[in-house]
Design a protein around this motif. Structure first.
Motif, short mmCIF file in Angstrom:
data_model
loop_
_atom_site.label_atom_id
_atom_site.label_comp_id
_atom_site.label_asym_id
_atom_site.label_seq_id
_atom_site.Cartn_x
_atom_site.Cartn_y
_atom_site.Cartn_z
N PRO B 222 0.81 -1.23 0.00
CA PRO B 222 0.00 0.00 0.00
C PRO B 222 0.84 1.27 0.00
O PRO B 222 0.54 2.21 -0.75
CB PRO B 222 -0.80 -0.10 1.31
CG PRO B 222 -0.77 -1.54 1.67
CD PRO B 222 0.46 -2.14 1.09
N THR B 225 2.73 1.83 -3.44
CA THR B 225 1.77 2.20 -4.49
C THR B 225 1.31 3.64 -4.29
O THR B 225 1.26 4.42 -5.25
CB THR B 225 0.56 1.26 -4.45
OG1 THR B 225 1.04 -0.08 -4.43
CG2 THR B 225 -0.32 1.47 -5.64
N THR B 280 -2.75 -1.60 -5.67
CA THR B 280 -2.07 -2.19 -4.53
C THR B 280 -2.10 -3.72 -4.63
O THR B 280 -1.10 -4.39 -4.38
CB THR B 280 -2.74 -1.75 -3.23
OG1 THR B 280 -2.72 -0.33 -3.19
CG2 THR B 280 -2.03 -2.30 -2.03
N SER B 283 0.34 -4.72 -7.03
CA SER B 283 1.68 -4.60 -6.47
C SER B 283 2.00 -5.80 -5.57
O SER B 283 3.09 -6.37 -5.64
CB SER B 283 1.78 -3.30 -5.69
OG SER B 283 2.68 -3.40 -4.64
N SER B 322 -5.25 -3.98 3.80
CA SER B 322 -4.42 -3.28 2.84
C SER B 322 -5.27 -2.53 1.82
O SER B 322 -4.93 -1.44 1.37
CB SER B 322 -3.45 -4.27 2.20
OG SER B 322 -3.68 -4.40 0.82
N SER B 326 -5.13 1.54 1.35
CA SER B 326 -4.80 2.24 0.10
C SER B 326 -5.95 3.11 -0.37
O SER B 326 -5.72 4.14 -1.00
CB SER B 326 -4.34 1.27 -0.99
OG SER B 326 -5.07 0.10 -0.93
#
Ligand SMILES: Nc1ncnc2c1ncn2[C@@H]1O[C@H](COP(=O)(O)OP(=O)(O)OP(=O)(O)O)[C@@H](O)[C@H]1O
Ligand SMILES: [Mg+2]
Lengths: 252, 381
Positions: B222, B225, B280, B283, B322, B326
């Motif tokens: 998070p 990103t 996120t 990612s 998460s 984000s």
């Protein structure tokens, strides 16, 4: 006319690409020491023509010759020499936003002359005084009005007393009194320093006050529909659009 | 005597009269090119002693403009300051007119362009404090107007500019995929590699998988990103709105009856809040893939063992957490980016400042929010 042509435009086709031709095959001369006015309705290509005259846009065909040099086909060195002979005041002022008026006007003076600092300050003050901006030396462009920005842009354009001055609508956004003062300044500079002026304007009063010669552009023919002395054109032109231009405004 | 002569420009002819007065004849052009030399020459001439009177003969001057009048101004001021007489001779009609146009009679050399007075330390400190306070006030009121606009959009989803939102989604989300993927993958590899050096000593290679997964999903995914989005899009939001502000487009919107916040901020807010959590997730996946590359090729783990270990340690709660994080980061980035944009005053340079400030403020807010989340999580169990 025995005066020599300081700007020669020959068979110029101007525009922004093949499908955006604005002017087609125009030719005219600007004589040394005259006040030359470019007229025409909004959107007919006056600013476009001006950009071609000062070399900002290369011609699609044809040539623009300034003081003997072809502006689109010369080398870098010649181009810079031409640029030092001309000054340009843009339609929107085009001042540098992060500099004060004094710094804006002082920029070309500091670059091209070797005046001592105190003389330069006096000169800048004088230049700004000419466009009635005394006392605004330390203002940023964002702190003054649109018409004032315009006048400061003018002061910057004439900072080095170039041989040729180009103005894109110098009096747009100015009140009649300031505008008349500006006409006066243009006449004085022309008469006393011999500066050649190329002016784009719509303002009838200003045209008759300053212009030695005018050309009128038109969208429909993508070219010049009239050329000559403005008073003569007003009285004698047979072209409908030229008559309209001079009379419609005059009646208002 | 000789020395002085050398310092004078060749266009100066000096003649001394019997009564001590000096006649200075100037020849040729008095223009921008020569004014600097002439002014220095004039200073050199008078530095040798000021005569009781100075007459400047302009008969041979072929051209004069305001630069030339500056030279005369220099001489006149020097003479006046020592109470000497100053006269012009043989000035042609043209030169006289030039001097009138440039108001030679009124001109003064000792104009100092008044520099803006520099504030002292206390003034600057006080100024900064006031600015901060105003900044805070504006932040809060902007937050309020964003919330109102959000409520409006939720109640009337039709009022959202749908195309603009989709376009912003593409710019903030889709276009950021390559860079987010690359950075996350490298980060996963670095994490795996660094931890394997330690874990190998205990023969605990397999825990590399869980370490990468937990570190990335809980924290780094998070945050990384959000940092990338702040750099790419937060600055762009500030620059876009700032430029609109400078060119009076925001005023135009306002006077046409649009709410600038609703019109400009909402599409960005919705787009970012949807896209950043997805980024996120992306990612997280890439960093796990990066870790797996290191695990498989350097630690001789099998891919299935690596995946099993990863899944065993990852809880659904981590992933949801998460996502939430984000989403909040995205809102902060949009809020502060647009805020900096609306705060722009003046010209092009303040747009640049706004973009910089948007990134710096977002980074700060992201880290601050992340630490708050960490604390909440500890107490929540
Ligand atoms: N960058 C550009 N690309 C393409 N077309 C352009 C561009 N700039 C101007 N034009 C077109 O060129 C034409 C002439 O524009 P120009 O700015 O020269 O008009 P103008 O005569 O100066 O008008 P005004 O009096 O309103 O300033 C317009 O029809 C415009 O659409
Ligand atoms: Mg124009």
């Amino acid at each position: 006319m025995t005066r020599n042509a300081i700007i020669k435009v020959r068979n110029l086709t101007a525009g922004y690409g093949e499908d955006a031709v604005i002017l087609h095959d125009v030719s005219f001369d600007v004589h040394e020491g005259e006040i030359f006015v470019i007229l025409g309705g909004s959107g007919c290509g006056k600013s476009t023509l001006l950009k071609h005259l000062i070399g900002l846009i290369p011609p699609m065909t044809g040539e623009v010759i300034i003081d003997g040099d072809d502006i689109s086909r010369c080398n870098e060195e010649t181009f810079h020499r031409i640029l030092q002979k001309i000054g340009i005041s843009y339609q929107g002022g085009a001042l540098f936003g992060s500099m004060t008026l004094a710094e804006n006007v002082g920029l070309p003076i500091g670059e091209y002359t070797d005046l001592p600092p105190d003389s330069m300050a006096a000169l800048i003050k004088m230049k700004l005084g000419l466009v009635q901006l005394d006392g605004f030396e330390n203002h940023l462009p964002s702190e003054i009005s649109g018409g004032m920005q315009k006048r400061a842009g003018l002061a910057r354009a004439m900072a080095l007393n170039p041989k040729i001055l180009f103005f894109d609508e110098p009096s747009a956004g100015l009140d009649p009194v300031t505008s008349a003062g500006l006409d006066n300044l243009i006449i004085q500079l022309n008469r006393n320093l011999g500066t050649t002026m190329v002016i784009v304007t719509h303002e009838l009063a200003s045209i008759f006050a300053v212009a030695h010669r005018v050309i009128m552009l038109d969208k429909r023919v993508k070219g010049i529909i009239a050329e000559g002395d403005p008073e003569y054109l007003r009285e004698h032109s047979q072209n409908r659009f030229v008559k309209q231009f001079f009379n419609r405004r005059a009646e208002a | 005597m000789k020395n002085r002569k050398n310092m004078l420009p060749s266009s100066f002819q000096v003649e001394r009269r019997d009564d001590g007065g000096v006649i200075l004849a100037i020849q040729g052009r008095m223009d921008a090119d020569r004014a600097g030399d002439m002014i220095r020459g004039a200073r050199a001439l008078l530095a040798q002693g000021v005569p009781p009177s100075l007459t400047v003969d302009l008969g041979e001057v072929s051209y004069m403009d305001d630069f030339g009048s500056l030279v005369l101004l220099e001489l006149r001021e020097e003479m006046e300051s020592s109470k000497g007489g100053f006269y012009l001779k043989n000035a042609s009609e043209n030169i006289q007119r030039v001097l009138t146009v440039f108001q030679f009679d009124k001109a003064r050399r000792d104009v100092v362009l008044a520099k803006k007075p520099k504030p002292n330390v206390f003034e600057r400190l006080g100024g900064a404090a006031i600015d901060q306070a105003n900044d805070m006030r504006y932040m809060v009121s902007f937050l309020g107007s964003v919330c109102l606009a959000l409520v409006h959009v939720i109640l009337q989803p039709r009022s959202l500019r749908r195309e603009e939102t989709l376009l912003t989604m593409q710019k903030t989300g889709f276009d950021a995929l390559p860079i987010v993927g690359l950075i996350s993958m490298l980060l996963g590899m670095i994490l795996a590699f660094m931890s394997s050096v330690q874990l190998k000593q205990f023969g605990a290679d397999i825990y590399v998988a869980s370490l990468v997964a937990v570190a990335m999903v809980r924290e780094l995914g998070p945050v990384m990103t959000a940092i990338i989005v702040a750099g790419r899009s937060g600055s762009a939001f500030a620059a876009e709105i700032g430029t609109m502000k400078v060119s009076e487009e925001v005023d135009a919107l306002f006077t046409m009856g649009f709410d600038p916040t609703r019109f400009l901020v909402m599409p960005k807010l919705i787009a970012a809040t949807v896209m950043v959590p997805l980024l996120t997730m992306f990612s997280d996946l890439f960093s796990i893939a990066g870790g797996m590359l290191v695990g498989v090729f350097m630690l001789d783990l099998t891919p299935s063992a690596y995946m099993n270990e990863t899944i065993r340690f990852l809880e659904l709660r981590d992933i949801v957490w998460s996502f939430v994080k984000s989403g909040v980061f995205a809102m902060l980035i949009v809020w502060v980016g647009c805020l900096r944009g609306f705060q722009v005053r003046g010209g092009a340079d303040s747009v640049g400042q706004a973009a910089t400030s948007a990134v710096v403020s977002s980074l700060f807010l992201i880290i601050l929010a992340d630490s708050i989340f960490a604390v909440i999580r500890v107490y929540w169990g």
